[in-house]
Design an enzyme around this catalytic site. Structure first.
Site, short mmCIF file in Angstrom:
data_model
loop_
_atom_site.label_atom_id
_atom_site.label_comp_id
_atom_site.label_asym_id
_atom_site.label_seq_id
_atom_site.Cartn_x
_atom_site.Cartn_y
_atom_site.Cartn_z
N GLU A 218 0.84 -1.21 0.00
CA GLU A 218 0.00 0.00 0.00
C GLU A 218 0.86 1.25 0.00
OE1 GLU A 218 -3.14 -0.20 2.88
OE2 GLU A 218 -4.11 -1.86 1.83
N GLU A 353 -5.12 -8.70 -0.90
CA GLU A 353 -5.99 -8.37 0.24
C GLU A 353 -7.42 -8.23 -0.28
OE1 GLU A 353 -4.86 -5.32 3.01
OE2 GLU A 353 -2.71 -5.71 2.73
#
Length: 554
Positions: A218, A353
């Site tokens: 991220e 994810e």
């Protein structure tokens, strides 16, 4: 999710469905009246091999995931193998877990791998990335990482369950040199380097042969708050001239948050600035998507938009599934953008994810941060998502459900000596038969589900799934998302005849049903043999159900 930056003309017969007080007609001879629903498996139209890695998992050092979930310690009274919870090992073997990601998640970009090697009693304690969100009642191991579970223990865990390790490197706060050294520690041959000697001193003479490496996590947010172009420069630097030691290395880039097309486009444009050949350094592009906003359009606030894991109505059921169903559009959208600079599609998607994310309050163990109680709704959600991956095997190289235990959409819950398989865990066990199979194009036709969304009409698809073939063994998984209506569907398998088979169904009369430490078998799959008698037959899919049809073809 801006706020998150701060966080499927020969047919067959089958047994009927009798589960949890719901009774429906058995698999029956079709009458002259055409059925409204139909499933057509096209055995002559392969989609590609379904990588086992689409059924991957994710463990982050977040609250009870590692400490209490995976790791209990070698001196614990809880049955363990070298400190790793034995029940977890046994269950993961059953589902043929292919790959596990560690140590994060956001935690990864605050983690120094050097803290998690060497003698356990010599390892430093560090503040956990998630410490500020823990309550004062949380165990110290949830706020201050004791580093008892590090690279050695994770690699050992993967070996015990038959999985490949996928390590996420710290790009935000460690230099590229330490990424190089971590690969050296994991993969250098016995006796070859000082780091290999340190590994051997910890009881692991042979290399771990780690193939999958995430270059940050991220990076658009908690992993450094980079622009796409800045991150592309960092990726090139981290992935350049790392040691191989005869092991194939697959680097996974920190991809987009949901529908951030600009992040994908920016990374690919910058990466090819020095030539398209630089894309050869990128194995996978990580896509993250959580279904979290059940406010029905009232807010985009990361906290206020969330709903409850256990207390929900039928509209919440459909709204969550609708949020999760965005996955197919995200896959196709980013695939198209990636193709602008990578027309040969060397780089594949890695959805490392995914899952639903609810507000706090349903934890099996009070105080376990982000832990939520998976219900039948989450089983249907997970089956729907896995079917989506199965329908796109040429685009997706890996996926990792968030997270394995004691967290979001978990397969298992554990606390001290207690352990339970959630409805999500049962879905993964049912779907394991798809791993390594040839995906087949499958056409699903069914009336849509119509419902009232705060005074306005809304709808959702009525039947969907996927199909795969191993030699003569056909697996068809089907989701009926309707909370109230069974689906009577005609099943047609083009190009083959069915000899025998079985039907496995996961459902319950209560859409809120879930398994707990005290009641472990509230939502469990039931299997009945298929009685093959002839052609033109139909199957009744129970409401709110996940069904696996296991068929032997002739």
């Amino acid at each position: 999710m801006i706020g998150r930056r701060d966080f499927l003309r020969t047919s067959f017969a089958s047994a009927g469905c009798l589960l949890a007080a719901r009774t429906y007609p058995p698999f029956a001879w079709a009458d002259t009246k055409p059925l409204a629903s139909r499933i057509e498996v096209l055995t002559g139209e392969p989609l590609g091999i379904i990588s086992p890695n689409l059924y991957g998992h994710f463990t982050e050092n977040l609250s009870g995931v590692i400490y209490d979930g995976v790791w209990v310690g070698p001196n614990s009274k809880v049955p363990n193998i070298d400190g790793i919870r034995k029940e977890l090992i046994d269950e993961m073997k059953k589902i043929k877990a292919p790959v596990v990601r560690f140590p994060g998640g956001c935690f990864a970009d605050s983690y120094d791998w050097r803290d998690g090697i060497g003698p356990l009693d010599k390892r430093p304690r560090r503040t956990n990335f998630w410490a500020q969100s823990e309550t004062s009642a949380a165990p110290a191991s949830h706020r201050y990482d004791p580093n008892e579970f590090g690279t050695n223990e994770f690699a050992h865990f993967c070996k015990l369950i038959g999985s490949e390790p996928y390590l996420a490197a710290n790009l935000r706060s460690l230099p590229a040199e330490e990424f190089y050294r971590w690969i050296e520690y994991c993969n250098s041959p016995a006796g070859s380097t000082t780091l290999a000697d340190i590994r051997a001193a910890g009881g692991f003479k042979d290399p771990f042969n780690v193939r999958f490496w995430g270059v940050g996590n991220e990076s658009w947010g908690c992993g450094g708050n980079f622009t796409a172009q800045e991150y592309a420069v960092e990726f090139r630097r981290f992935a350049t001239w790392v040691p191989r030691f005869g092991q194939e290395i697959s680097f996974i880039g920190s991809g987009p948050n949901v529908d951030d097309w600009a992040w994908t486009r920016g990374f690919f444009e910058e990466t090819v600035r020095k030539g398209r050949g630089h894309l050869r350094a990128v194995y996978g592009w990580a896509l993250h998507h959580y279904a979290w906003n059940l406010s029905r359009g009232r807010t985009r606030d990361w906290v206020q938009g969330k709903s409850d894991a256990l207390n929900f109505d039928s509209v919440d059921w459909y709204e969550l599934l609708k949020e999760g169903d965005r996955m197919e559009g995200l896959i196709n959208g980013h695939w198209q953008v990636m193709g602008e600079e990578d027309p040969d599609h060397w780089v594949k998607l890695v959805v490392d994810e995914w899952g639903p994310w609810y507000k706090p309050g349903s934890e099996a163990t009070p105080g376990d941060q982000l832990e939520q109680m998976p219900t039948l709704r989450d089983a249907v959600f997970s089956a729907m998502t896995l079917d989506t991956f199965n329908r796109n095997p040429e685009k997706i190289a890996m996926a990792n459900c968030a997270q394995l235990i004691n967290c979001l959409n978990s397969l298992y819950l554990a606390h001290e000596d207690r352990f339970v398989v959630t409805p999500v865990g049962h879905v993964f066990a049912m779907f394991a038969a798809h791993q390594g199979g040839q995906g087949l194009r499958t056409i699903f036709s069914a009336p849509t589900i119509d419902y009232d969304r705060d005074g306005k009409p809304a709808s959702f698809w009525g039947l969907r799934g996927s199909a795969s073939l191993h030699d003569k063994e056909l697996t068809v998984t089907v989701v009926n998302p309707s909370v109230s209506d069974a689906r009577d569907a005609e099943i047609v398998i083009r190009g083959a005849t069915v000899k025998s088979g079985s039907a496995t169904v996961l459902t319950n009369s209560d859409i809120h049903a879930h398994n707990t430490f005290a009641a472990k078998d509230v939502v469990v799959p039931e299997t009945k043999n298929v009685d093959i008698k002839g052609a033109a037959l139909n199957y009744v899919f129970a409401p709110a159900s996940v069904t696996k049809l296991s068929l032997t073809l002739s």
